[in-house]
Design a protein around this motif. Structure first.
Motif, mmCIF file in Angstrom:
data_model
loop_
_atom_site.group_PDB
_atom_site.id
_atom_site.type_symbol
_atom_site.label_atom_id
_atom_site.label_comp_id
_atom_site.label_asym_id
_atom_site.label_seq_id
_atom_site.Cartn_x
_atom_site.Cartn_y
_atom_site.Cartn_z
ATOM 1 N N GLN A 5 -10.122 2.371 -6.030
ATOM 2 C CA GLN A 5 -8.979 3.135 -6.512
ATOM 3 C C GLN A 5 -8.362 3.954 -5.383
ATOM 4 O OE1 GLN A 5 -10.424 5.396 -9.848
ATOM 5 N NE2 GLN A 5 -10.228 3.676 -11.280
ATOM 6 N N ASN A 6 -9.208 4.476 -4.484
ATOM 7 C CA ASN A 6 -8.695 5.224 -3.327
ATOM 8 C C ASN A 6 -7.866 4.336 -2.411
ATOM 9 O OD1 ASN A 6 -9.941 7.606 -4.102
ATOM 10 N ND2 ASN A 6 -11.764 7.225 -2.875
ATOM 11 N N MET A 7 -8.257 3.072 -2.329
ATOM 12 C CA MET A 7 -7.593 2.152 -1.407
ATOM 13 C C MET A 7 -6.407 1.428 -2.044
ATOM 14 S SD MET A 7 -10.910 0.591 0.558
ATOM 15 C CE MET A 7 -9.953 -0.295 1.756
ATOM 16 N N GLN A 8 -6.182 1.599 -3.336
ATOM 17 C CA GLN A 8 -5.133 0.846 -4.040
ATOM 18 C C GLN A 8 -3.754 1.014 -3.406
ATOM 19 O OE1 GLN A 8 -5.964 -1.400 -6.454
ATOM 20 N NE2 GLN A 8 -3.864 -2.089 -6.076
ATOM 21 N N PRO A 9 -3.346 2.203 -2.944
ATOM 22 C CA PRO A 9 -2.024 2.303 -2.299
ATOM 23 C C PRO A 9 -1.916 1.407 -1.055
ATOM 24 C CG PRO A 9 -2.870 4.496 -2.823
ATOM 25 C CD PRO A 9 -3.970 3.516 -3.114
ATOM 26 N N TYR A 10 -3.015 1.266 -0.333
ATOM 27 C CA TYR A 10 -2.997 0.388 0.837
ATOM 28 C C TYR A 10 -2.873 -1.066 0.405
ATOM 29 C CZ TYR A 10 -4.667 4.479 3.379
ATOM 30 O OH TYR A 10 -4.787 5.713 3.928
ATOM 31 N N PHE A 11 -3.585 -1.434 -0.671
ATOM 32 C CA PHE A 11 -3.499 -2.807 -1.170
ATOM 33 C C PHE A 11 -2.069 -3.119 -1.620
ATOM 34 C CE2 PHE A 11 -8.156 -2.311 -2.714
ATOM 35 C CZ PHE A 11 -8.626 -2.536 -1.443
ATOM 36 N N ASP A 12 -1.462 -2.150 -2.294
ATOM 37 C CA ASP A 12 -0.097 -2.360 -2.798
ATOM 38 C C ASP A 12 0.898 -2.510 -1.648
ATOM 39 O OD1 ASP A 12 -1.148 -2.130 -5.340
ATOM 40 O OD2 ASP A 12 -0.563 -0.023 -5.594
ATOM 41 N N ALA A 13 0.708 -1.762 -0.569
ATOM 42 C CA ALA A 13 1.646 -1.802 0.562
ATOM 43 C C ALA A 13 1.394 -2.987 1.488
ATOM 44 C CB ALA A 13 1.538 -0.505 1.364
ATOM 45 N N GLU A 17 4.132 -4.884 4.091
ATOM 46 C CA GLU A 17 3.957 -4.770 5.547
ATOM 47 C C GLU A 17 3.901 -6.153 6.205
ATOM 48 O OE1 GLU A 17 4.020 -2.020 7.450
ATOM 49 O OE2 GLU A 17 4.409 -0.869 5.616
ATOM 50 N N VAL A 18 3.219 -7.095 5.549
ATOM 51 C CA VAL A 18 3.145 -8.466 6.079
ATOM 52 C C VAL A 18 4.537 -9.101 6.057
ATOM 53 C CG1 VAL A 18 2.223 -10.792 5.662
ATOM 54 C CG2 VAL A 18 0.706 -8.799 5.548
ATOM 55 N N ARG A 19 5.285 -8.883 4.960
ATOM 56 C CA ARG A 19 6.629 -9.454 4.860
ATOM 57 C C ARG A 19 7.525 -8.887 5.973
ATOM 58 N NH1 ARG A 19 7.382 -9.550 -0.219
ATOM 59 N NH2 ARG A 19 7.710 -7.328 -0.516
ATOM 60 N N LYS A 20 7.475 -7.578 6.218
ATOM 61 C CA LYS A 20 8.276 -6.960 7.277
ATOM 62 C C LYS A 20 7.908 -7.537 8.650
ATOM 63 C CE LYS A 20 8.805 -2.404 5.157
ATOM 64 N NZ LYS A 20 8.391 -0.990 5.269
ATOM 65 N N ALA A 21 6.634 -7.688 8.897
ATOM 66 C CA ALA A 21 6.196 -8.213 10.198
ATOM 67 C C ALA A 21 6.604 -9.664 10.358
ATOM 68 C CB ALA A 21 4.680 -8.062 10.342
ATOM 69 N N LYS A 22 6.548 -10.439 9.266
ATOM 70 C CA LYS A 22 6.969 -11.845 9.327
ATOM 71 C C LYS A 22 8.455 -11.946 9.601
ATOM 72 C CE LYS A 22 8.658 -14.312 6.317
ATOM 73 N NZ LYS A 22 9.948 -14.916 6.676
ATOM 74 N N ASN A 23 9.234 -11.131 8.943
ATOM 75 C CA ASN A 23 10.688 -11.146 9.151
ATOM 76 C C ASN A 23 11.032 -10.696 10.570
ATOM 77 O OD1 ASN A 23 11.082 -12.045 6.548
ATOM 78 N ND2 ASN A 23 11.489 -10.025 5.700
ATOM 79 N N ALA A 24 10.328 -9.701 11.075
ATOM 80 C CA ALA A 24 10.576 -9.207 12.433
ATOM 81 C C ALA A 24 10.203 -10.256 13.473
ATOM 82 C CB ALA A 24 9.789 -7.920 12.689
ATOM 83 N N SER A 25 9.219 -11.087 13.145
ATOM 84 C CA SER A 25 8.796 -12.114 14.107
ATOM 85 C C SER A 25 9.766 -13.278 14.169
ATOM 86 C CB SER A 25 7.405 -12.640 13.743
ATOM 87 O OG SER A 25 7.473 -13.461 12.573
ATOM 88 N N GLY A 26 10.575 -13.457 13.105
ATOM 89 C CA GLY A 26 11.535 -14.561 13.073
ATOM 90 C C GLY A 26 10.903 -15.885 12.665
ATOM 91 N N MET A 27 9.659 -15.870 12.288
ATOM 92 C CA MET A 27 8.983 -17.112 11.870
ATOM 93 C C MET A 27 9.339 -17.443 10.428
ATOM 94 S SD MET A 27 5.098 -17.085 13.314
ATOM 95 C CE MET A 27 4.699 -15.363 13.433
ATOM 96 N N PHE A 74 -5.224 -1.321 5.692
ATOM 97 C CA PHE A 74 -6.070 -0.986 4.550
ATOM 98 C C PHE A 74 -6.664 0.423 4.649
ATOM 99 C CE2 PHE A 74 -5.990 -5.620 4.173
ATOM 100 C CZ PHE A 74 -5.615 -5.726 2.845
ATOM 101 N N GLY A 75 -6.157 1.235 5.595
ATOM 102 C CA GLY A 75 -6.580 2.622 5.698
ATOM 103 C C GLY A 75 -8.013 2.813 6.150
ATOM 104 N N LEU A 76 -8.519 1.867 6.884
ATOM 105 C CA LEU A 76 -9.908 1.958 7.327
ATOM 106 C C LEU A 76 -10.061 2.674 8.659
ATOM 107 C CD1 LEU A 76 -11.021 -1.680 6.466
ATOM 108 C CD2 LEU A 76 -11.376 0.400 5.123
ATOM 109 N N SER A 77 -8.981 2.845 9.385
ATOM 110 C CA SER A 77 -9.107 3.352 10.753
ATOM 111 C C SER A 77 -8.952 4.858 10.878
ATOM 112 C CB SER A 77 -8.091 2.658 11.658
ATOM 113 O OG SER A 77 -6.788 2.964 11.203
ATOM 114 N N SER A 78 -8.596 5.571 9.830
ATOM 115 C CA SER A 78 -8.361 7.011 9.978
ATOM 116 C C SER A 78 -9.648 7.736 10.380
ATOM 117 C CB SER A 78 -7.792 7.594 8.692
ATOM 118 O OG SER A 78 -8.706 7.411 7.613
ATOM 119 N N ASN A 79 -10.743 7.529 9.682
ATOM 120 C CA ASN A 79 -12.016 8.144 10.067
ATOM 121 C C ASN A 79 -12.545 7.521 11.352
ATOM 122 O OD1 ASN A 79 -12.023 9.864 7.899
ATOM 123 N ND2 ASN A 79 -13.237 8.526 6.599
#
Length: 191
Positions: A5-13, A17-27, A74-79
């Protein structure tokens, strides 16, 4: 609260984020599928935002090709980032201390190499003086009526002189042993 439940906002986003990166890559979706090895239909469902639970293997491959950090998404790198920064700070302090210790070692090696000849010279002078005292004792013993050793009897001064001679011999031997041992240590291959 469960971690899911704590990680759900990361799962939703994630999919956005993948779509934005794909569009930015032009692939295209097909090119992304070909480069990642992820099935085309999986790429399409993530891009459409309809994927409920993306597989870790597919997500990792997609993030690698798009240059994204799976940990950050997925918010794993903050700590981990904080711990990494602390570890880097400790590592830096250890490196600084190591440099200081190496400088100290080099300083003491130079001192040892400078003082070693002086110590051997002093030991040599002490040995010569000791030989002179022993020579005097031998000479004095041969005199029958005068000196410290009269007619083979010992005086307090003669006993004291004999103790000083024995102590000097022991100290010279200990000094030589110590200097030689220290010289071997400084020349050891561990340096």
């Amino acid at each position: 609260m469960p971690e899911m439940q704590n990680m759900q906002p990361y799962f939703d986003a994630y999919q956005e984020e993948v779509r934005k990166a794909k569009n930015a890559s032009g692939m295209t979706l097909q090119e992304l599928s070909d480069k990642t090895g992820v099935p085309y239909n999986n790429i399409c469902t993530v891009n459409a935002g309809t994927m409920k639970q993306p597989l870790l293997y597919y997500s990792a491959a997609t993030c690698k090709v798009l240059g994204l950090s799976l940990d950050e998404l997925f918010g794993l790198s903050s700590n981990d980032a904080k711990e990494l920064a602390e570890a880097k700070a400790v590592s830096y302090e250890c490196k600084i201390e190591n440099v200081h210790l190496k400088n100290d070692i080099e300083h003491y090696k130079r001192l040892g190499s400078a003082y070693r000849p002086l110590i051997f010279s002093l030991i040599g002078i002490c040995a010569v003086l000791l030989c002179a005292v022993i020579g005097y004792i031998i000479f004095d013993i041969q005199l029958k009526n005068i000196g410290l050793f009269k007619s083979g009897s010992l005086t307090v001064l003669a006993v004291f002189l004999a103790i000083v001679v024995l102590a000097a011999v022991a100290l010279i031997a200990a000094a030589i042993k110590t200097v030689v041992r220290d010289a071997k240590i400084t020349k050891s291959p561990q340096d």
